[in-house]
Design a protein around this motif. Sequence first.
Motif, short mmCIF file in Angstrom:
data_model
loop_
_atom_site.label_atom_id
_atom_site.label_comp_id
_atom_site.label_asym_id
_atom_site.label_seq_id
_atom_site.Cartn_x
_atom_site.Cartn_y
_atom_site.Cartn_z
N ILE A 111 23.25 -2.56 -19.34
CA ILE A 111 23.89 -2.11 -20.79
C ILE A 111 23.22 -1.22 -21.37
CG2 ILE A 111 24.23 -3.30 -23.01
CD1 ILE A 111 24.49 -5.80 -21.71
N ALA A 112 21.82 -1.13 -21.40
CA ALA A 112 21.51 0.14 -22.16
C ALA A 112 21.64 1.32 -21.26
CB ALA A 112 19.86 -0.01 -22.03
N ALA A 113 21.66 1.35 -20.12
CA ALA A 113 22.08 2.56 -19.41
C ALA A 113 23.36 2.94 -19.78
CB ALA A 113 21.93 2.56 -17.87
N ALA A 114 24.55 2.18 -19.74
CA ALA A 114 25.82 2.45 -20.25
C ALA A 114 25.69 2.98 -21.66
CB ALA A 114 26.71 1.24 -20.05
N GLY A 115 25.01 2.37 -22.61
CA GLY A 115 25.15 2.63 -23.91
C GLY A 115 24.46 3.94 -23.98
N LEU A 116 23.58 4.65 -23.16
CA LEU A 116 23.21 5.76 -23.38
C LEU A 116 23.98 7.08 -22.96
CD1 LEU A 116 19.32 5.56 -22.25
CD2 LEU A 116 20.16 5.64 -24.50
N ILE A 117 24.83 6.38 -22.20
CA ILE A 117 25.81 7.33 -21.27
C ILE A 117 27.20 7.30 -22.30
CG2 ILE A 117 27.36 8.02 -19.59
CD1 ILE A 117 25.11 6.61 -17.73
N ALA A 118 27.59 6.10 -23.03
CA ALA A 118 28.86 5.97 -23.67
C ALA A 118 29.00 6.89 -24.61
CB ALA A 118 28.98 4.56 -23.78
N ARG A 119 30.01 7.09 -25.21
CA ARG A 119 30.52 7.63 -26.48
C ARG A 119 31.43 6.76 -27.16
NH1 ARG A 119 33.54 13.16 -24.15
NH2 ARG A 119 34.93 12.32 -26.02
N GLY A 120 31.32 6.83 -28.38
CA GLY A 120 31.90 5.99 -29.59
C GLY A 120 31.30 4.74 -29.58
N ARG A 121 32.06 3.45 -29.68
CA ARG A 121 31.86 1.94 -29.96
C ARG A 121 31.73 1.42 -28.33
NH1 ARG A 121 34.40 0.58 -35.50
NH2 ARG A 121 33.50 2.05 -36.94
N HIS A 170 23.12 2.84 -28.35
CA HIS A 170 24.31 3.66 -28.91
C HIS A 170 23.62 4.86 -30.02
CE1 HIS A 170 27.99 5.05 -30.99
NE2 HIS A 170 27.64 4.57 -32.12
N ARG A 171 22.65 4.22 -30.96
CA ARG A 171 21.89 4.97 -31.80
C ARG A 171 21.06 6.26 -31.13
NH1 ARG A 171 24.30 5.25 -36.43
NH2 ARG A 171 22.08 5.91 -37.28
N LEU A 172 20.50 5.78 -30.16
CA LEU A 172 19.67 6.79 -29.58
C LEU A 172 20.66 7.77 -28.73
CD1 LEU A 172 16.89 4.67 -27.85
CD2 LEU A 172 16.71 6.03 -29.54
N ALA A 173 21.66 7.28 -28.28
CA ALA A 173 22.67 8.66 -27.61
C ALA A 173 23.19 9.25 -28.75
CB ALA A 173 23.66 7.72 -26.98
N ARG A 174 23.26 8.65 -29.91
CA ARG A 174 24.13 9.48 -30.97
C ARG A 174 22.87 10.55 -31.42
NH1 ARG A 174 26.48 7.13 -36.64
NH2 ARG A 174 26.89 9.16 -37.59
N TYR A 175 21.62 9.91 -31.69
CA TYR A 175 20.67 11.04 -31.97
C TYR A 175 20.59 12.22 -30.95
CZ TYR A 175 19.30 7.88 -35.58
OH TYR A 175 19.23 6.93 -36.82
N ALA A 176 20.71 11.77 -29.54
CA ALA A 176 20.62 12.59 -28.62
C ALA A 176 21.61 13.82 -28.58
CB ALA A 176 20.35 12.12 -27.31
N ARG A 177 22.87 13.29 -29.00
CA ARG A 177 24.17 14.37 -29.21
C ARG A 177 23.72 15.04 -30.24
NH1 ARG A 177 27.06 9.63 -27.65
NH2 ARG A 177 27.51 9.14 -29.87
#
Length: 525
Positions: A111-121, A170-177
């Motif tokens: 779930i963490a791996a998919a969350g880092l890759i995923a976009r949106g919700r 999701h938050r980490l991915a958003r900050y990364a983007r």
Amino acid sequence: MRAPMVSEVYWRSLSLLNTFRLLSVVALLVGVGWYTPGAFDSELAWRAFLWLCSGYTLAALLFLFGIRFRLPRFDLQLTLHAATDIAFIVALVHLFGGLRSGLGILLLCYIAAAGLIARGRMTLFHAALATIALLVELSSRIYLGGARDDDYGNVVLLCVASFAVAWLAHRLARYARESEALAHARGIDLENLGQLNARILQDVSDGVLVVDASGIVRQVNEQAMRLIGERADDDVALANYLPELAAVLFRWRDDPYTKPALVTAMATRKTLRPRLVPASFTVSGDVLIYLEDMDRLRRESQQLKLAALGRLTANLAHEIRNPLSAITHAAQLLAEEAGDDPLGRKLTRIINDNAARLERMVADVLELNRRDRLKRVEIELGAWLSTFLDEVRQSEGITVPIACHCPDEASIKFDPAHLQQVLWNLVRNGWRYCSKRPGSLRLAIERDDAGRWRLDVQNDGPPVPADAQTQLFEPFFTTESKGTGLGLYIAREICAANSAWLEYVPVESGACFRIVFEVTDGEKT
């Protein structure tokens, strides 16, 4: 509605997740088959485990093709990957006897791996899928009698942990983007700044070289290459094409307070004055070397001096004319009173001759300060020169024909009055020094390699001495006792005002003055 374009980074991340999926199957098979061979109570459970791993491996291999061909779209593929992982982990949990086996914690990794890759919700949706799967698995086991009702507490904690991990990913991915977008914007700004610096570096009038601590040229502008006369490529040692400058740089690094000595470029024979500026706070790092052309500096200094001299002489010329008129008038009265006295006539003639010379000098000085009042028009040189030569022959008493070769298409842009003044001066000087025979004075018009028309005024008289050629166009320089020394200087200034060049060209016999005209707008195409 067309799906938005997905960055290549997301596809590479999805491919990396699929590689991890294949490796995890291998690790699971090795761990269960080698280290815990008695993990299953029955042969049926072991076969189910093998079938489950085989199906998961087959799904991972199919995902390879989907990622390779980008079909279906990214969001759908990621959801399919996450659903497959969740189904596989929950099935493993079921085979190994529930959450007490400890395998349920693997859900958090996927779930963490998919969350880092995923976009949106999509990350919360994946956590919801995992929650539903866990609740269904536990409910089925309770229904079959393999679990108790109090096991829901462990499942609820794992579900809450899934949502927490999904939200955090999701938050980490958003900050990364956001960081990636900021870095991309900063990169564009740096690229634009680099282009601006390169443009400024190329447009400066001085030559500029950037030399690092080891003496390697890291950057050089076009002006520096023109001054050096060689192609000064980057990442080449400075000592290879300017050893004198390399020695100056070496001495300057030892003592930055020493004044750099002048250097000479062997290819162009130009004398250059280096100016060294450290690019950082230390002289041992990169150094900016500015190369100033001493010839250009001398010309600029001379132009300033001549501009001041021109204003001074113009003022003096106005002041001289009033007493000069009085002297001329007094000389006329003395000539009338002298009558037949030879000494009186001689003295008055001397006064009149020198007064006339001063009048010519004053007129030349005043004409020099009016050179900016020009009206440039298109001049067909063939017809214009024919009329001009007839006029100058009659006025100057030239008794032989003046040879003139001019193509029919020769056309220039020049002020007609200025062109007549310049050519009149050149033809008069040429007639004064030539042999006075047919063909001894001639004009030739031809086009050079750059497409510019040039006009040569050549005579068969003695050439200009080599030591006088450097001073030929300087003001008040003359080889005659009665000359003012302003004729050629004024002619050159008039040509410059009309975007043309006047120069002396050494020839095998005689003397030649050349006017090089600017390319007209019609000829530039």
